[in-house]
Motif scaffolding. Sequence first.
Motif, mmCIF file in Angstrom:
data_model
loop_
_atom_site.group_PDB
_atom_site.id
_atom_site.type_symbol
_atom_site.label_atom_id
_atom_site.label_comp_id
_atom_site.label_asym_id
_atom_site.label_seq_id
_atom_site.Cartn_x
_atom_site.Cartn_y
_atom_site.Cartn_z
ATOM 1 N N TYR A 102 0.838 -1.203 0.000
ATOM 2 C CA TYR A 102 0.000 0.000 0.000
ATOM 3 C C TYR A 102 0.876 1.258 0.000
ATOM 4 O O TYR A 102 0.563 2.242 -0.665
ATOM 5 C CB TYR A 102 -0.924 -0.034 1.213
ATOM 6 C CG TYR A 102 -2.193 0.745 1.053
ATOM 7 C CD1 TYR A 102 -3.179 0.329 0.170
ATOM 8 C CD2 TYR A 102 -2.423 1.893 1.791
ATOM 9 C CE1 TYR A 102 -4.356 1.041 0.023
ATOM 10 C CE2 TYR A 102 -3.594 2.613 1.658
ATOM 11 C CZ TYR A 102 -4.563 2.185 0.771
ATOM 12 O OH TYR A 102 -5.716 2.897 0.629
ATOM 13 N N SER A 106 1.178 4.349 -2.690
ATOM 14 C CA SER A 106 1.206 5.778 -2.353
ATOM 15 C C SER A 106 2.403 6.459 -3.001
ATOM 16 O O SER A 106 2.290 7.581 -3.508
ATOM 17 C CB SER A 106 1.274 5.971 -0.838
ATOM 18 O OG SER A 106 0.111 5.516 -0.233
ATOM 19 N N THR A 120 -3.374 5.163 -3.998
ATOM 20 C CA THR A 120 -4.267 4.335 -3.187
ATOM 21 C C THR A 120 -5.695 4.387 -3.720
ATOM 22 O O THR A 120 -6.431 3.418 -3.609
ATOM 23 C CB THR A 120 -4.232 4.788 -1.717
ATOM 24 O OG1 THR A 120 -4.575 6.168 -1.637
ATOM 25 C CG2 THR A 120 -2.855 4.582 -1.119
#
Length: 144
Positions: A102, A106, A120
């Motif tokens: 994740y 980003s 995201t």
Amino acid sequence: MKVSKQTVAAVMVLAASAVFAESNVNQALLGINNDVQNTVQSGVGGWMKFAIGWIPVILFFAMALGTLFYNMKKSESSQENDYLKIGGYTFLFAFIGGVLGYAVDSLIGATLLGNASCGTEVFTNYWKESVGIIQQGTARYNCT
């Protein structure tokens, strides 16, 4: 050591070229950023959405399986069969892998799309479309 010297030399050449470049380099870089944003917005960036959507999943399973195999091999050699400990470590590192994935999304959003939340958002909308929560190709991105 030779590789690090070559890397430093390449970075120095790139930095010097950026310093002595024409004044429209910034405009060219902004143009690349806008083109990438428009690709994602229009829905034709399927490969990008696919890559961003699968990075956390791949890192999740890679960390989990790597930890599982490492701990299973370690327990076989020491003849300890503490499966709760193995399961705990596997779950912990799977979670860390998902969080790292994740974070990579980003970072991709920050570098390519100009906003960390864009990566995201692409990830979230990709899986919403895949699961069928939203209709394919109807996602609207708030990347600015």
